[in-house]
Every structure is written in C-alpha cells, then in structure tokens.
Design a protein around this motif. Structure first.
Motif, PDB file in Angstrom:
ATOM      1  N   ALA A  63       0.857  -1.184   0.000  1.00  9.15           N
ATOM      2  CA  ALA A  63       0.000   0.000   0.000  1.00  9.15           C
ATOM      3  C   ALA A  63       0.891   1.230   0.000  1.00  9.15           C
ATOM      4  N   ILE A  64       0.524   2.223  -0.809  1.00 10.55           N
ATOM      5  CA  ILE A  64       1.216   3.512  -0.804  1.00 10.55           C
ATOM      6  C   ILE A  64       0.276   4.523  -0.166  1.00 10.55           C
ATOM      7  N   ASP A  65       0.779   5.184   0.866  1.00  7.68           N
ATOM      8  CA  ASP A  65      -0.024   6.163   1.602  1.00  7.68           C
ATOM      9  C   ASP A  65      -1.429   5.628   1.899  1.00  7.68           C
ATOM     10  N   LYS A  66      -1.468   4.390   2.405  1.00 12.44           N
ATOM     11  CA  LYS A  66      -2.682   3.736   2.895  1.00 12.44           C
ATOM     12  C   LYS A  66      -3.698   3.382   1.797  1.00 12.44           C
ATOM     13  N   THR A  67      -3.200   3.204   0.551  1.00 17.09           N
ATOM     14  CA  THR A  67      -4.059   2.752  -0.542  1.00 17.09           C
ATOM     15  C   THR A  67      -3.408   1.537  -1.193  1.00 17.09           C
ATOM     16  N   HIS A  68      -4.207   0.472  -1.435  1.00 16.44           N
ATOM     17  CA  HIS A  68      -3.668  -0.725  -2.084  1.00 16.44           C
ATOM     18  C   HIS A  68      -3.087  -0.367  -3.454  1.00 16.44           C
ATOM     19  N   VAL A  69      -1.923  -0.937  -3.763  1.00 17.19           N
ATOM     20  CA  VAL A  69      -1.330  -0.726  -5.088  1.00 17.19           C
ATOM     21  C   VAL A  69      -0.770  -2.048  -5.616  1.00 17.19           C
ATOM     22  N   ARG A  70      -0.556  -2.091  -6.935  1.00 17.13           N
ATOM     23  CA  ARG A  70       0.049  -3.260  -7.576  1.00 17.13           C
ATOM     24  C   ARG A  70       1.562  -3.081  -7.646  1.00 17.13           C
ATOM     25  N   PRO A  71       2.297  -4.191  -7.929  1.00 16.39           N
ATOM     26  CA  PRO A  71       3.772  -4.109  -7.955  1.00 16.39           C
ATOM     27  C   PRO A  71       4.327  -3.079  -8.941  1.00 16.39           C
ATOM     28  N   ASN A  72       3.587  -2.807 -10.026  1.00 21.34           N
ATOM     29  CA  ASN A  72       4.118  -1.849 -11.010  1.00 21.34           C
ATOM     30  C   ASN A  72       3.845  -0.390 -10.633  1.00 21.34           C
ATOM     31  N   ALA A  73       3.217  -0.164  -9.468  1.00 21.44           N
ATOM     32  CA  ALA A  73       2.892   1.204  -9.039  1.00 21.44           C
ATOM     33  C   ALA A  73       4.170   2.012  -8.824  1.00 21.44           C
ATOM     34  N   LEU A  74       4.131   3.275  -9.251  1.00 25.68           N
ATOM     35  CA  LEU A  74       5.261   4.180  -9.064  1.00 25.68           C
ATOM     36  C   LEU A  74       5.265   4.719  -7.638  1.00 25.68           C
ATOM     37  N   ILE A  75       6.443   4.791  -7.050  1.00 26.25           N
ATOM     38  CA  ILE A  75       6.561   5.273  -5.679  1.00 26.25           C
ATOM     39  C   ILE A  75       6.381   6.789  -5.618  1.00 26.25           C
ATOM     40  N   GLY A  76       6.912   7.501  -6.592  1.00 20.95           N
ATOM     41  CA  GLY A  76       6.728   8.945  -6.685  1.00 20.95           C
ATOM     42  C   GLY A  76       7.017   9.659  -5.379  1.00 20.95           C
ATOM     43  N   ALA A  77       6.045  10.465  -4.944  1.00 24.48           N
ATOM     44  CA  ALA A  77       6.236  11.276  -3.740  1.00 24.48           C
ATOM     45  C   ALA A  77       5.631  10.612  -2.500  1.00 24.48           C
ATOM     46  N   ALA A  78       5.552   9.275  -2.513  1.00 32.81           N
ATOM     47  CA  ALA A  78       4.954   8.551  -1.388  1.00 32.81           C
ATOM     48  C   ALA A  78       5.638   8.899  -0.073  1.00 32.81           C
ATOM     49  N   ARG A  79       4.850   8.999   0.983  1.00 33.36           N
ATOM     50  CA  ARG A  79       5.416   9.248   2.317  1.00 33.36           C
ATOM     51  C   ARG A  79       5.518   7.967   3.122  1.00 33.36           C
ATOM     52  N   GLU A  80       4.620   7.018   2.784  1.00 32.01           N
ATOM     53  CA  GLU A  80       4.514   5.811   3.599  1.00 32.01           C
ATOM     54  C   GLU A  80       4.193   4.615   2.698  1.00 32.01           C
ATOM     55  N   ILE A  81       4.990   3.572   2.809  1.00 31.98           N
ATOM     56  CA  ILE A  81       4.725   2.353   2.032  1.00 31.98           C
ATOM     57  C   ILE A  81       4.660   1.169   2.985  1.00 31.98           C
ATOM     58  N   ALA A  82       3.598   0.384   2.851  1.00 34.55           N
ATOM     59  CA  ALA A  82       3.413  -0.769   3.742  1.00 34.55           C
ATOM     60  C   ALA A  82       3.475  -2.061   2.948  1.00 34.55           C
ATOM     61  N   PHE A  83       4.028  -3.101   3.589  1.00 35.58           N
ATOM     62  CA  PHE A  83       4.089  -4.444   3.003  1.00 35.58           C
ATOM     63  C   PHE A  83       3.392  -5.414   3.939  1.00 35.58           C
ATOM     64  N   PHE A  84       2.586  -6.295   3.354  1.00 34.34           N
ATOM     65  CA  PHE A  84       1.821  -7.227   4.191  1.00 34.34           C
ATOM     66  C   PHE A  84       1.312  -8.407   3.366  1.00 34.34           C
ATOM     67  N   PRO A  85       0.927  -9.509   4.021  1.00 37.92           N
ATOM     68  CA  PRO A  85       0.336 -10.634   3.299  1.00 37.92           C
ATOM     69  C   PRO A  85      -1.085 -10.272   2.854  1.00 37.92           C
ATOM     70  N   PRO A  86      -1.677 -11.069   1.942  1.00 38.44           N
ATOM     71  CA  PRO A  86      -3.086 -10.863   1.594  1.00 38.44           C
ATOM     72  C   PRO A  86      -3.929 -10.785   2.876  1.00 38.44           C
ATOM     73  N   VAL A  87      -4.895  -9.894   2.891  1.00 39.74           N
ATOM     74  CA  VAL A  87      -5.630  -9.622   4.133  1.00 39.74           C
ATOM     75  C   VAL A  87      -6.585 -10.762   4.488  1.00 39.74           C
ATOM     76  N   THR A  88      -6.871 -10.908   5.775  1.00 43.08           N
ATOM     77  CA  THR A  88      -7.714 -12.021   6.250  1.00 43.08           C
ATOM     78  C   THR A  88      -8.706 -11.589   7.329  1.00 43.08           C
ATOM     79  N   GLY A  89      -9.264 -10.390   7.163  1.00 42.97           N
ATOM     80  CA  GLY A  89     -10.242  -9.925   8.156  1.00 42.97           C
ATOM     81  C   GLY A  89     -11.623 -10.504   7.914  1.00 42.97           C
ATOM     82  N   GLY A  90     -12.596  -9.959   8.636  1.00 45.64           N
ATOM     83  CA  GLY A  90     -13.996 -10.356   8.484  1.00 45.64           C
ATOM     84  C   GLY A  90     -14.385 -11.502   9.382  1.00 45.64           C
TER      85      GLY A  90
END
Lengths: 155, 83
Positions: free
Chosen positions: B56-83
C-alpha cells in the motif's frame, strides 16, 4: 459509520442507536462474524487480529461509500474488532438499512465481500498445535467478481 | 520514507516500522521489494516469496508496477484475512 475497536459490541444496542428517532427505515439487515473453535480440523484457543491503523478506517469508509452509492442506504454501520479474541467472540458487525429489504441484503453481502479482500486485517490463530497466520482464501477474491455487474444497483 | 510491515512480513523482518532513504534507482513497488531482499538475512527471508506480499502507498492498495513517486509511507503485508 465506521468503527475499529478492541472492545466487544452489542448488536441490539447498535440497531437501536441506528433506528433512534427515525421512522423512514423499512428494512435492517445485520451480519455478525464470530470466532469458531476450530479451523481446518485444528482446535483453536485464541485468535489475534492485527490491523493497519489509518488504512483500515480509510478502506472501510471507501467500501461503505461504494455500497451507499450503489444502493442508496438509509444507514450503515461497519464495526470490526482487533486484538485477542477467543472462540465465540464477535469479530465483525455490518448493519445496513433501507426502505425495502433487497438493497439492505445485497449491500450487507457486498460490504462483507469487499471487507474480506480489502480491509487490512490479519488473523493469527493459536491452538495446541501452535500459532499460525491465517492464509487468504482464493474464494474471497472470487466472491468479488459477482459485484462487477452493476445491474443490482438499479433495484 | 516510512516503511511499515504487518503480520508475517513484520515477524520476518523483525520490525514494524522504519524510516529509510531509498536508492534513486528504486522507482516502483516491485523494485523496492527487490531492493528489500538485499538488506540482510531477515529482509531476504521476508521478501523471498514477494509474489505473496501485497503493498500500500499512503494507505491505498497498489500493484507491484505502481510508481513510488512522492509517497510518504509504504506498507508491506500478506493478503488480508479480516472479516
């Protein structure tokens, strides 16, 4: 409305709050997800839910506004817990309200489908066999495809 | 740049959040994941199977080809499992 909290929730109280002072609502649907005592044949003692503060709220709000845009809901609540839970505990509550039942039913199912594949929560299960991270189900991703067709929204 | 890690990605890297200066040649999420593998045994282990890691870039899901650009925060995590 979005709530991400460690504490339990009271379904009856939430419905009462949502209805309070209103006489325009004709249908209320609730979905409650609760913790089971076993998973893939293994006994579970506890489950710990981790989330991404800030992104969780943003994702849930985005999903809620998408449901609202599709079904024009009269009211909506998504409550999701985090932290340590035990079998039988509540995990998630979705309440949708509309004039007639169809939009409320559909929106509740839509919200849960999107929540399961987009909201940044991760479950870790613990039992006599140890602790392990729950793996995402491919069926959760597949469940989204049924919402690609927008025809439901017109009803 | 702030980097965040969740669930087993956090456990494997051994940290939840850090501030880092990214090399100039790292411009996409996929390139960032490749760079992560060079940051010592913990990171190599965490990002070994990067096809199972979401970002996720700045708290929005992104794909691997997403540009980092002016991102302030990048998160890495496994596929989500809530609910």
């Amino acid at each position: 409305m979005i709530r991400v909290q460690e504490d339990d929730f009271d379904i009856g109280a939430e419905i009462a709050k949502l209805k309070s002072g209103r006489t325009d609502i004709g249908a209320i649907v609730t979905f409650t997800g609760t913790m089971r005592d076993s998973s893939h044949g293994q006994t579970l003692d506890t489950m710990t839910l981790e989330h991404y503060p800030g992104m969780t709220e943003a994702e849930l709000a985005r999903i809620e506004s998408e449901a609202d845009a599709r079904w024009n809901l009269q009211a909506c609540l998504i409550t999701h817990r985090y932290g340590r839970l035990k079998p039988g505990d509540n995990i998630v509550l979705v309440i949708t309200a509309s004039e007639h039942r169809a939009p409320a039913f559909r929106a509740a199912e839509f919200l849960m489908d999107y929540l399961k594949s987009h909201a940044p929560f991760w479950k870790s299960e613990s039992g006599p066999d140890g602790e392990r991270w729950v793996e995402a189900e491919t069926s959760d991703e597949a469940a989204l495809s049924r919402w690609d067709d927008d025809k439901d929204a017109a009803e | 740049m702030r980097l965040l890690y969740f669930a087993w990605v956090r456990e494997k890297t051994g940290i939840g959040t850090e501030e880092v200066e990214l090399p100039r040649e790292v411009t996409t999420i996929a390139e960032l994941m490749t760079w992560q593998k060079t940051r010592g045994p913990e990171f190599a282990h965490a990002f070994e199977r990067s096809e199972f890691i979401r970002a996720a870039i700045d708290k929005t899901h992104v794909r691997p080809n997403a540009l980092i650009g002016a991102a302030r925060e990048i998160a890495f995590f496994p596929p989500v499992t809530g609910g």
